[in-house]
Design an enzyme around this catalytic site. Structure first.
Site, PDB file in Angstrom:
ATOM      1  CB  THR A  29      -0.926  -0.033   1.232  1.00 35.02           C
ATOM      2  OG1 THR A  29      -1.888  -1.066   1.028  1.00 35.02           O
ATOM      3  CG2 THR A  29      -1.640   1.293   1.435  1.00 35.02           C
ATOM      4  CG  HIS A  64      -5.610  -8.400   1.403  1.00 34.24           C
ATOM      5  ND1 HIS A  64      -5.186  -9.161   2.472  1.00 34.24           N
ATOM      6  CD2 HIS A  64      -5.061  -7.167   1.599  1.00 34.24           C
ATOM      7  CE1 HIS A  64      -4.414  -8.413   3.265  1.00 34.24           C
ATOM      8  NE2 HIS A  64      -4.325  -7.206   2.757  1.00 34.24           N
ATOM      9  CG  ASN A 116      -1.946  -8.374   6.621  1.00 35.61           C
ATOM     10  OD1 ASN A 116      -1.415  -9.274   7.277  1.00 35.61           O
ATOM     11  ND2 ASN A 116      -1.363  -7.824   5.577  1.00 35.61           N
ATOM     12  CE1 TYR A 151      -6.946  -3.485   6.318  1.00 31.13           C
ATOM     13  CE2 TYR A 151      -5.308  -5.081   5.610  1.00 31.13           C
ATOM     14  CZ  TYR A 151      -5.630  -3.817   6.057  1.00 31.13           C
ATOM     15  OH  TYR A 151      -4.641  -2.878   6.247  1.00 31.13           O
ATOM     16  NE  ARG A 168       0.652 -11.170   1.455  1.00 34.29           N
ATOM     17  CZ  ARG A 168       1.286 -10.087   1.877  1.00 34.29           C
ATOM     18  NH1 ARG A 168       0.625  -8.972   2.116  1.00 34.29           N
ATOM     19  NH2 ARG A 168       2.604 -10.091   2.055  1.00 34.29           N
ATOM     20  CG  ASN A 218      -4.943  -3.746  10.282  1.00 30.07           C
ATOM     21  OD1 ASN A 218      -4.781  -2.562  10.563  1.00 30.07           O
ATOM     22  ND2 ASN A 218      -4.519  -4.265   9.141  1.00 30.07           N
ATOM     23  N   GLY A 243       8.604  -7.521   0.209  1.00 32.17           N
ATOM     24  CA  GLY A 243       7.810  -6.306   0.282  1.00 32.17           C
ATOM     25  C   GLY A 243       8.692  -5.076   0.353  1.00 32.17           C
ATOM     26  NE  ARG A 244       9.151  -4.035   5.920  1.00 30.34           N
ATOM     27  CZ  ARG A 244       9.192  -4.372   7.195  1.00 30.34           C
ATOM     28  NH1 ARG A 244       9.023  -3.448   8.125  1.00 30.34           N
ATOM     29  NH2 ARG A 244       9.398  -5.617   7.554  1.00 30.34           N
TER      30      ARG A 244
HETATM   31  C1  8OZ Z   1       0.029  -0.868   5.299  1.00 29.35           C
HETATM   32  C2  8OZ Z   1      -0.759   0.262   5.330  1.00 29.35           C
HETATM   33  C3  8OZ Z   1      -2.052   0.197   4.871  1.00 29.35           C
HETATM   34  C4  8OZ Z   1      -2.566  -1.004   4.402  1.00 29.35           C
HETATM   35  C5  8OZ Z   1      -2.016  -4.727   4.527  1.00 29.35           C
HETATM   36  C6  8OZ Z   1      -3.130  -3.469   2.833  1.00 29.35           C
HETATM   37  O1  8OZ Z   1      -1.424  -4.741   5.615  1.00 29.35           O
HETATM   38  C7  8OZ Z   1      -2.331  -3.441   3.885  1.00 29.35           C
HETATM   39  C8  8OZ Z   1      -1.779  -2.155   4.391  1.00 29.35           C
HETATM   40  C9  8OZ Z   1      -0.472  -2.068   4.856  1.00 29.35           C
HETATM   41  O2  8OZ Z   1      -2.377  -5.778   3.997  1.00 29.35           O
END
Ligand code: 8OZ
Length: 365
Positions: free
Chosen positions: A25, A177, A180, A182, A229, A237, A319-320
């Site tokens: 993101t 997705h 994480n 969500y 994923r 979160n 990633g990073r």
């Molecule tokens: C960092 C900041 C905002 C969203 C994730 C989509 O952790 C994200 C995300 C990561 O999967």
């Protein structure tokens, strides 16, 4: 012996190497629309000779309600589909492959990002003890509203239509997705899901939304263009820990394996953090899935090479490291040093900290 630099057929997608650019993101999609700057960023990382064999796009909302952060892209309107073309064309022009990450944030959102200022949607009415990023800066997540049972077919339909849009936009496939904390993860885990209907309670009930989404997407575009994923133990979160993550995720993988998915992508440990945050047997998870196995989280060169050589993983997502090293593939090949990441420039802004990280040639010139 298998190497990170060997090609692989992932379902219907042929990739030139096992190096994957993880979904990241970056909040540069002003008005939810992909743009020329984003196309440049992806193009810089897309050539398999110097970059990734497969690019996974930044998380992309499947509907207006699926948005939880400012300036993340969508794939639910004709304008968004048309705008993604410049990204998929740029990646393909470099000989690369790209799938879009389909995202619904659920309760990780703020009323200012929701249509009509409505409450974000989730499996639960419980608020997430977490923050998100809106026009006013970092804000606490808003109080969500638990989706009614009769609203869930509409959510599945949003994923199906987004997958159809992905193909229309020129993507090689999609990654759902489900990680994480969500929306899909908000259904999976009993640390969040407190429902009394067919989508709460038992493990099969909590996995039901994931299985329905994966089935609908695979039917729409083909299992061979579909991945997912998962992040079995990440606490990010406000996801907490499921009371039996091993049983939950083994059930989920067993249920979706018959769909003939191209890949499963697993975040090992805490996303972007410690790999040993909670015990989990990832090898046991993999035994339920015959397709390509993609791993992620804190992999360096030696660990990635060893994983692929030992057959523990088919692909490794970075990633990073890919943010600060557009030519990460070449640096892995040549065992060259990696540029450091500037964390202040991760989210939002323009080219700085986005398309201006130097390649090896520039750095040594
Ligand atoms: C960092 C900041 C905002 C969203 C994730 C989509 O952790 C994200 C995300 C990561 O999967």
């Amino acid at each position: 012996m298998r190497s990170l630099f060997d090609p692989l057929q992932i379902g219907d997608i042929a990739v030139a190497n096992r190096i994957v650019m993880a979904p990241l993101t970056r909040n540069r999609a002003i008005g939810q629309l992909p743009n020329a700057l984003m196309a440049t960023y992806y193009r810089q990382r897309a050539n398999p000779a110097t970059g990734a064999g497969l690019v996974i796009s930044e998380a992309t909302q499947i509907s207006p309600q699926g948005q939880g952060y400012l300036d993340t892209p969508g794939i639910h309107s004709p304008e968004q589909v048309a705008a993604w073309r410049q990204v998929t064309d740029a990646v393909h022009a470099e000989g690369g492959r790209i799938v879009v990450q389909l995202w619904h944030v659920g309760r990780i959102s703020h009323v200012s990002l929701q249509p009509g200022g409505a409450a974000p949607l989730s499996s639960t009415n419980k608020v997430a003890n977490s923050k998100t990023f809106a026009a006013e800066g970092f804000v606490p997540c808003s109080q969500p509203r638990a989706l009614r049972t009769d609203e869930l077919p509409g959510i599945v339909e949003q994923y199906r239509l987004a997958a159809r849009n992905a193909i229309a936009a020129g993507f090689d496939g999609v990654e759902v997705h489900a990680a994480n904390g969500y929306l899909i993860d908000q259904f999976l885990r009993d640390s969040i899901n407190d429902r009394a209907d067919a989508y709460g309670g038992s493990i099969p009930n909590r996995a039901r939304l994931l299985v329905e989404v994966m089935t609908a997407v695979a039917r729409e575009i083909g299992g061979g263009r579909t991945g997912v994923r998962l992040s079995p133990v990440t606490p990010v979160n406000d996801a907490g820990q499921d009371s039996d993550a091993q049983a939950l995720f083994e059930h989920a993988v067993q249920q979706i394996a018959p769909l003939g998915l191209a890949f499963i992508h697993v975040i090992e440990g805490q996303t972007g953090g410690p790999r040993d945050v909670a015990p989990f047997d990832y090898a046991a998870l993999r035994r339920h899935f015959p397709g390509a196995w993609m791993v992620n989280n804190g992999y360096g060169r030696a660990m990635a090479q060893d994983s692929v050589a030992a057959g523990a993983a088919d692909l490794v997502a970075f990633g990073r490291p890919f943010i600060s090293n557009p030519d990460l593939g070449r640096r892995l090949r040549e065992d060259a040093p990696w540029n450091a990441l500037n964390p202040a420039l991760l989210y939002g802004g323009g080219a700085a900290g986005y398309t201006d990280y130097p390649t090896l040639d520039v750095a040594t010139a």
